[in-house]
Motif scaffolding. Structure first.
Motif, short mmCIF file in Angstrom:
data_model
loop_
_atom_site.label_atom_id
_atom_site.label_comp_id
_atom_site.label_asym_id
_atom_site.label_seq_id
_atom_site.Cartn_x
_atom_site.Cartn_y
_atom_site.Cartn_z
N GLU A 100 12.38 33.33 13.37
CA GLU A 100 11.72 32.43 12.29
C GLU A 100 10.96 31.23 12.66
OE1 GLU A 100 12.12 33.06 9.06
OE2 GLU A 100 13.36 34.64 9.01
N PRO A 101 10.11 30.71 11.65
CA PRO A 101 9.36 29.49 12.06
C PRO A 101 10.34 28.16 12.18
CG PRO A 101 8.21 30.65 10.44
CD PRO A 101 9.50 31.37 10.57
N ASP A 102 9.94 27.20 12.70
CA ASP A 102 10.79 26.12 12.67
C ASP A 102 9.82 24.80 12.76
OD1 ASP A 102 12.60 23.68 12.82
OD2 ASP A 102 13.32 24.08 14.83
N LEU A 103 9.50 24.11 11.42
CA LEU A 103 8.61 23.01 11.46
C LEU A 103 9.23 21.84 11.63
CD1 LEU A 103 5.77 22.17 10.65
CD2 LEU A 103 6.31 22.32 8.07
N SER A 104 8.67 21.23 12.45
CA SER A 104 9.49 19.66 13.12
C SER A 104 9.59 18.82 11.98
CB SER A 104 8.34 19.21 14.11
OG SER A 104 7.29 18.77 13.67
N VAL A 105 9.09 18.71 11.06
CA VAL A 105 9.08 17.61 10.16
C VAL A 105 9.81 17.73 8.92
CG1 VAL A 105 6.87 16.58 11.08
CG2 VAL A 105 6.77 18.19 8.90
N THR A 106 10.24 18.84 8.65
CA THR A 106 11.26 19.27 7.58
C THR A 106 12.55 19.95 7.97
OG1 THR A 106 11.26 20.22 5.32
CG2 THR A 106 9.95 21.55 7.36
N THR A 158 22.46 32.38 17.07
CA THR A 158 21.61 31.90 17.89
C THR A 158 20.17 32.77 17.86
OG1 THR A 158 23.33 31.53 19.48
CG2 THR A 158 21.20 31.64 20.24
N LEU A 159 19.16 32.17 17.68
CA LEU A 159 18.00 32.84 17.38
C LEU A 159 16.68 32.17 18.08
CD1 LEU A 159 16.42 31.79 14.04
CD2 LEU A 159 18.37 30.91 14.93
N ASP A 160 15.73 32.95 18.42
CA ASP A 160 14.51 32.16 18.91
C ASP A 160 13.70 31.82 17.73
OD1 ASP A 160 15.28 32.56 21.31
OD2 ASP A 160 13.96 34.03 21.84
N THR A 161 12.85 30.85 17.79
CA THR A 161 11.96 30.38 16.65
C THR A 161 10.50 30.38 17.21
OG1 THR A 161 12.25 28.05 17.01
CG2 THR A 161 13.84 29.19 15.53
N ALA A 162 9.61 30.36 16.36
CA ALA A 162 8.32 29.89 16.68
C ALA A 162 8.18 28.32 16.12
CB ALA A 162 7.15 30.87 15.72
N PHE A 163 8.27 27.43 17.02
CA PHE A 163 8.47 26.15 16.65
C PHE A 163 7.15 25.51 16.41
CE2 PHE A 163 8.24 21.53 17.99
CZ PHE A 163 9.28 21.07 17.05
N ILE A 164 6.83 25.04 15.29
CA ILE A 164 5.69 24.25 14.89
C ILE A 164 5.78 22.76 15.15
CG2 ILE A 164 3.83 23.89 13.03
CD1 ILE A 164 5.09 26.63 11.62
N VAL A 203 2.25 25.61 18.26
CA VAL A 203 3.14 26.51 18.07
C VAL A 203 3.75 26.89 19.26
CG1 VAL A 203 3.99 28.62 17.08
CG2 VAL A 203 2.08 27.25 15.99
N ALA A 204 5.00 26.90 19.57
CA ALA A 204 5.70 27.29 20.98
C ALA A 204 6.98 27.86 20.75
CB ALA A 204 5.83 26.04 21.93
N ARG A 205 7.47 28.83 21.48
CA ARG A 205 8.79 29.44 21.33
C ARG A 205 9.89 28.60 21.66
NH1 ARG A 205 9.41 35.27 21.73
NH2 ARG A 205 11.64 35.70 21.66
N SER A 206 10.89 28.64 20.91
CA SER A 206 12.10 27.74 21.18
C SER A 206 13.31 28.51 20.89
CB SER A 206 11.95 26.36 20.50
OG SER A 206 12.98 25.57 20.92
N ARG A 207 14.71 28.03 21.16
CA ARG A 207 15.65 28.63 20.83
C ARG A 207 16.46 27.77 20.24
NH1 ARG A 207 17.46 33.48 22.08
NH2 ARG A 207 19.60 34.02 22.56
N VAL A 254 22.18 23.26 17.36
CA VAL A 254 22.11 22.97 18.85
C VAL A 254 20.74 23.43 19.28
CG1 VAL A 254 23.37 23.48 21.17
CG2 VAL A 254 24.75 23.29 19.04
N ASP A 255 20.00 22.48 19.85
CA ASP A 255 18.75 23.06 20.44
C ASP A 255 18.79 23.68 21.79
OD1 ASP A 255 16.23 23.11 21.90
OD2 ASP A 255 15.37 22.13 19.69
N LEU A 256 18.68 24.70 22.00
CA LEU A 256 18.62 25.43 23.50
C LEU A 256 17.31 25.66 24.03
CD1 LEU A 256 21.19 28.10 22.31
CD2 LEU A 256 21.69 26.09 23.26
N GLY A 257 16.23 25.11 23.40
CA GLY A 257 15.01 25.11 23.90
C GLY A 257 13.90 23.94 24.12
N LEU A 258 13.08 23.80 23.63
CA LEU A 258 11.98 22.61 23.69
C LEU A 258 12.77 21.38 23.71
CD1 LEU A 258 9.19 23.85 21.77
CD2 LEU A 258 9.44 24.01 23.97
N SER A 259 13.83 21.20 22.99
CA SER A 259 14.37 19.93 22.97
C SER A 259 15.94 20.06 23.33
CB SER A 259 14.61 19.23 21.45
OG SER A 259 13.06 18.78 21.19
#
Length: 183
Positions: A95-101, A119-125, A132-136, A150-155
């Motif tokens: 799924e996508p994950d948009l940072s501001v919402t 647990t899933l991977d996202t297309a982080f916007i 856009v970058a991949r995150s978990r 729980v952020d396992l990726g970019l943050s």
């Protein structure tokens, strides 16, 4: 059926209005975020979801002093197109994950079944930057209407407790958002 929700940022000054329209073939969500973060910006986002609340497309437009532009994310099989260009690095992102919402948290939360972690991977916007970058990430049930993110990726290392309503929409997102009712 149409529903409107408002969220207030709790870390900076900001507000979002989101309208959800549910039909037999899926859901459309359209939101506007106005925030003073990053010099102030307005961000409009529109989501097309299928009947199972899986994102098929996300359109984002931002206007601010540091970034102005648009971004489009389209699901294509098990991968994603960003502005019409296939991004193999996003293959398998669920799924996508948009940072501001906090809206995007509803998609995985609605998938949680039988009290199991998800647990899933996202297309982080990154909304203000339009990147856009991949995150978990992981979602852990804490009890009725309560989930730990729980952020396992970019943050990596960021955690927050989320309170959600019966439809899986965020009521309170620790450190970042809370729902408000119009006066």
């Amino acid at each position: 059926m149409s529903t409107v929700v408002y969220w207030r940022r709790t870390d900076v000054e900001g507000l979002e209005r989101l309208e959800l329209t549910t039909g037999p073939d899926g859901v459309t969500a359209s939101g506007t975020v106005v925030c003073v973060e990053d010099g102030g910006f307005r961000l409009d986002h529109t989501w097309s979801l299928d009947a199972d609340w899986r994102a098929q497309r996300v359109d984002v437009a931002v206007r601010g002093p540091h970034t102005q532009g648009v971004l489009r994310l389209d699901r294509t099989g098990e991968g994603w197109l960003v502005d019409g260009v296939r991004r193999p690095d996003l293959d398998g992102a669920q799924e996508p994950d948009l940072s501001v919402t906090p809206f995007c948290n509803s998609l995985p939360i609605r998938r949680m079944r039988d009290g199991a972690d998800l647990t899933l991977d996202t297309a982080f916007i990154d909304g203000p930057a339009l990147t856009v970058a991949r995150s978990r990430q992981r979602y852990e049930p804490l009890g009725p209407g309560r989930v730990r993110y729980v952020d396992l990726g970019l943050s990596r290392g960021f955690e927050a407790e989320l309170t959600v309503d019966d439809g899986g929409l965020v009521v309170r997102y620790e450190h970042l958002f809370e729902r408000v009712e119009p006066a």
